[in-house]
Design a protein around this motif. Structure first.
Motif, PDB file in Angstrom:
ATOM      1  N   GLU A  64       0.862  -1.179   0.000  1.00 60.54           N
ATOM      2  CA  GLU A  64       0.000   0.000   0.000  1.00 60.54           C
ATOM      3  C   GLU A  64       0.899   1.230   0.000  1.00 60.54           C
ATOM      4  O   GLU A  64       1.787   1.357   0.849  1.00 60.54           O
ATOM      5  CB  GLU A  64      -0.891  -0.028   1.248  1.00 60.54           C
ATOM      6  N   ASN A  65       0.688   2.126  -0.957  1.00 61.80           N
ATOM      7  CA  ASN A  65       1.493   3.352  -1.099  1.00 61.80           C
ATOM      8  C   ASN A  65       2.992   3.038  -1.177  1.00 61.80           C
ATOM      9  O   ASN A  65       3.803   3.661  -0.496  1.00 61.80           O
ATOM     10  CB  ASN A  65       1.214   4.324   0.054  1.00 61.80           C
ATOM     11  N   GLU A  66       3.323   2.037  -1.962  1.00 58.94           N
ATOM     12  CA  GLU A  66       4.700   1.611  -2.206  1.00 58.94           C
ATOM     13  C   GLU A  66       5.400   1.124  -0.942  1.00 58.94           C
ATOM     14  O   GLU A  66       6.617   1.111  -0.867  1.00 58.94           O
ATOM     15  CB  GLU A  66       5.517   2.728  -2.864  1.00 58.94           C
ATOM     16  N   ARG A  67       4.641   0.701   0.055  1.00 58.65           N
ATOM     17  CA  ARG A  67       5.192   0.151   1.291  1.00 58.65           C
ATOM     18  C   ARG A  67       4.577  -1.217   1.530  1.00 58.65           C
ATOM     19  O   ARG A  67       3.385  -1.422   1.296  1.00 58.65           O
ATOM     20  CB  ARG A  67       4.860   1.053   2.481  1.00 58.65           C
ATOM     21  N   VAL A  68       5.360  -2.123   2.020  1.00 59.29           N
ATOM     22  CA  VAL A  68       4.865  -3.458   2.355  1.00 59.29           C
ATOM     23  C   VAL A  68       4.158  -3.370   3.692  1.00 59.29           C
ATOM     24  O   VAL A  68       4.734  -2.941   4.686  1.00 59.29           O
ATOM     25  CB  VAL A  68       6.022  -4.482   2.407  1.00 59.29           C
ATOM     26  N   VAL A  69       2.867  -3.741   3.708  1.00 62.84           N
ATOM     27  CA  VAL A  69       2.092  -3.666   4.945  1.00 62.84           C
ATOM     28  C   VAL A  69       1.714  -5.038   5.480  1.00 62.84           C
ATOM     29  O   VAL A  69       1.287  -5.148   6.625  1.00 62.84           O
ATOM     30  CB  VAL A  69       0.821  -2.803   4.749  1.00 62.84           C
ATOM     31  N   GLY A  70       1.860  -6.077   4.659  1.00 63.74           N
ATOM     32  CA  GLY A  70       1.523  -7.418   5.126  1.00 63.74           C
ATOM     33  C   GLY A  70       2.197  -8.483   4.290  1.00 63.74           C
ATOM     34  O   GLY A  70       2.374  -8.325   3.090  1.00 63.74           O
ATOM     35  N   VAL A  71       2.569  -9.573   4.966  1.00 60.17           N
ATOM     36  CA  VAL A  71       3.229 -10.683   4.283  1.00 60.17           C
ATOM     37  C   VAL A  71       2.541 -11.968   4.706  1.00 60.17           C
ATOM     38  O   VAL A  71       2.339 -12.211   5.896  1.00 60.17           O
ATOM     39  CB  VAL A  71       4.729 -10.744   4.657  1.00 60.17           C
ATOM     40  N   ASP A  72       2.151 -12.788   3.727  1.00 57.23           N
ATOM     41  CA  ASP A  72       1.551 -14.092   3.994  1.00 57.23           C
ATOM     42  C   ASP A  72       2.292 -15.120   3.154  1.00 57.23           C
ATOM     43  O   ASP A  72       1.937 -15.376   2.011  1.00 57.23           O
ATOM     44  CB  ASP A  72       0.062 -14.078   3.653  1.00 57.23           C
ATOM     45  N   LEU A  73       3.336 -15.702   3.727  1.00 56.89           N
ATOM     46  CA  LEU A  73       4.170 -16.667   3.018  1.00 56.89           C
ATOM     47  C   LEU A  73       4.149 -17.997   3.755  1.00 56.89           C
ATOM     48  O   LEU A  73       4.095 -18.027   4.983  1.00 56.89           O
ATOM     49  CB  LEU A  73       5.615 -16.173   2.922  1.00 56.89           C
ATOM     50  N   SER A  74       4.185 -19.083   2.997  1.00 49.50           N
ATOM     51  CA  SER A  74       4.234 -20.411   3.609  1.00 49.50           C
ATOM     52  C   SER A  74       5.031 -21.343   2.715  1.00 49.50           C
ATOM     53  O   SER A  74       5.078 -21.153   1.501  1.00 49.50           O
ATOM     54  CB  SER A  74       2.817 -20.952   3.831  1.00 49.50           C
ATOM     55  N   PRO A  75       5.652 -22.372   3.307  1.00 53.88           N
ATOM     56  CA  PRO A  75       6.422 -23.329   2.509  1.00 53.88           C
ATOM     57  C   PRO A  75       5.530 -24.038   1.503  1.00 53.88           C
ATOM     58  O   PRO A  75       4.322 -24.189   1.716  1.00 53.88           O
ATOM     59  CB  PRO A  75       6.971 -24.315   3.541  1.00 53.88           C
ATOM     60  N   SER A  76       6.116 -24.486   0.394  1.00 54.86           N
ATOM     61  CA  SER A  76       5.328 -25.103  -0.664  1.00 54.86           C
ATOM     62  C   SER A  76       5.222 -26.605  -0.492  1.00 54.86           C
ATOM     63  O   SER A  76       5.271 -27.362  -1.439  1.00 54.86           O
ATOM     64  CB  SER A  76       5.955 -24.784  -2.027  1.00 54.86           C
ATOM     65  N   TYR A  77       5.102 -27.078   0.745  1.00 54.93           N
ATOM     66  CA  TYR A  77       4.885 -28.490   0.984  1.00 54.93           C
ATOM     67  C   TYR A  77       3.754 -28.626   1.996  1.00 54.93           C
ATOM     68  O   TYR A  77       3.413 -27.687   2.711  1.00 54.93           O
ATOM     69  CB  TYR A  77       6.152 -29.180   1.519  1.00 54.93           C
ATOM     70  N   THR A  78       3.163 -29.795   2.038  1.00 56.97           N
ATOM     71  CA  THR A  78       2.105 -30.039   3.016  1.00 56.97           C
ATOM     72  C   THR A  78       2.670 -30.925   4.114  1.00 56.97           C
ATOM     73  O   THR A  78       3.560 -31.751   3.882  1.00 56.97           O
ATOM     74  CB  THR A  78       0.906 -30.730   2.356  1.00 56.97           C
ATOM     75  N   MET A  79       2.129 -30.782   5.297  1.00 59.84           N
ATOM     76  CA  MET A  79       2.632 -31.556   6.426  1.00 59.84           C
ATOM     77  C   MET A  79       1.791 -32.809   6.611  1.00 59.84           C
ATOM     78  O   MET A  79       0.629 -32.865   6.222  1.00 59.84           O
ATOM     79  CB  MET A  79       2.599 -30.712   7.694  1.00 59.84           C
ATOM     80  N   PHE A  80       2.386 -33.804   7.224  1.00 62.10           N
ATOM     81  CA  PHE A  80       1.663 -35.023   7.533  1.00 62.10           C
ATOM     82  C   PHE A  80       0.707 -34.757   8.698  1.00 62.10           C
ATOM     83  O   PHE A  80       0.983 -33.933   9.557  1.00 62.10           O
ATOM     84  CB  PHE A  80       2.645 -36.124   7.932  1.00 62.10           C
ATOM     85  N   PRO A  81      -0.405 -35.455   8.727  1.00 58.96           N
ATOM     86  CA  PRO A  81      -1.323 -35.249   9.859  1.00 58.96           C
ATOM     87  C   PRO A  81      -0.770 -35.796  11.156  1.00 58.96           C
ATOM     88  O   PRO A  81       0.146 -36.526  11.220  1.00 58.96           O
ATOM     89  CB  PRO A  81      -2.569 -36.035   9.448  1.00 58.96           C
TER      90      PRO A  81
END
Length: 166
Positions: A149-166
């Motif tokens: 927003e307005n050339e500033r990073v206001v939020g990050v939602d990153l996660s690894p590209s693998y799934t975990m075992f139950p």
């Protein structure tokens, strides 16, 4: 009876001679195959020399050298992320370039590497915007979005590209 024993003796001698001839041929083939492995006789000496060289390495010095290389690469990535301004009167970089640079700089400060913005330039001009990114952290591939927003990073939602075992 003597002729029969003589014939049997000759047959036994002929059988022994043919068996000896066959075994001699097989042994010659085996020797030829073993000669192909002659260069391997130097492997133990080379392994011992390699072990001596590895023993002389200082792990702290190697770690420091790798960290200095990593720091140099990060500086190069920073320089590549933002175009160099040659003249003071030159125009400011376009909005998509500034947004990409802001996202890359923010994620690099968070410890991410090899940051790749997956959006096209026309998708970066809206305000606020969610930008899809792909990056790496400690060798692990990370996917997600960054809110700008307005050339500033206001939020990050990153996660690894693998799934975990139950």
């Amino acid at each position: 009876m003597d002729t029969l024993l003589l014939v049997l003796l000759l047959l036994v001698i002929a059988g022994g001679a043919s068996a000896t001839w066959w075994l001699r041929g097989r042994l010659r083939e085996l020797e030829e195959r073993l000669d192909e492995f002659a260069p391997l006789s130097l492997v133990p000496d080379r392994l011992q020399a390699l072990a001596r060289v590895i023993e002389h390495f200082d792990p702290d010095q190697v770690r420091e050298e790798l960290e200095s290389i990593r720091d140099a690469l990060q500086r190069v990535e920073d320089l590549v992320a933002v175009p160099v301004v040659v003249e003071e009167a030159s125009p400011e970089p376009e909005l998509p370039i500034r947004i990409r640079a802001a996202v890359q700089r923010h994620l690099r400060e968070e410890g991410y590497e090899a940051i790749n913005v997956l959006e096209e330039d026309q998708d970066l001009v809206s305000n606020p915007t969610k930008i899809r990114v792909e990056c790496r952290r400690r060798g692990l591939r990370i996917l997600g979005t960054v809110q700008v927003e307005n050339e500033r990073v206001v939020g990050v939602d990153l996660s690894p590209s693998y799934t975990m075992f139950p």
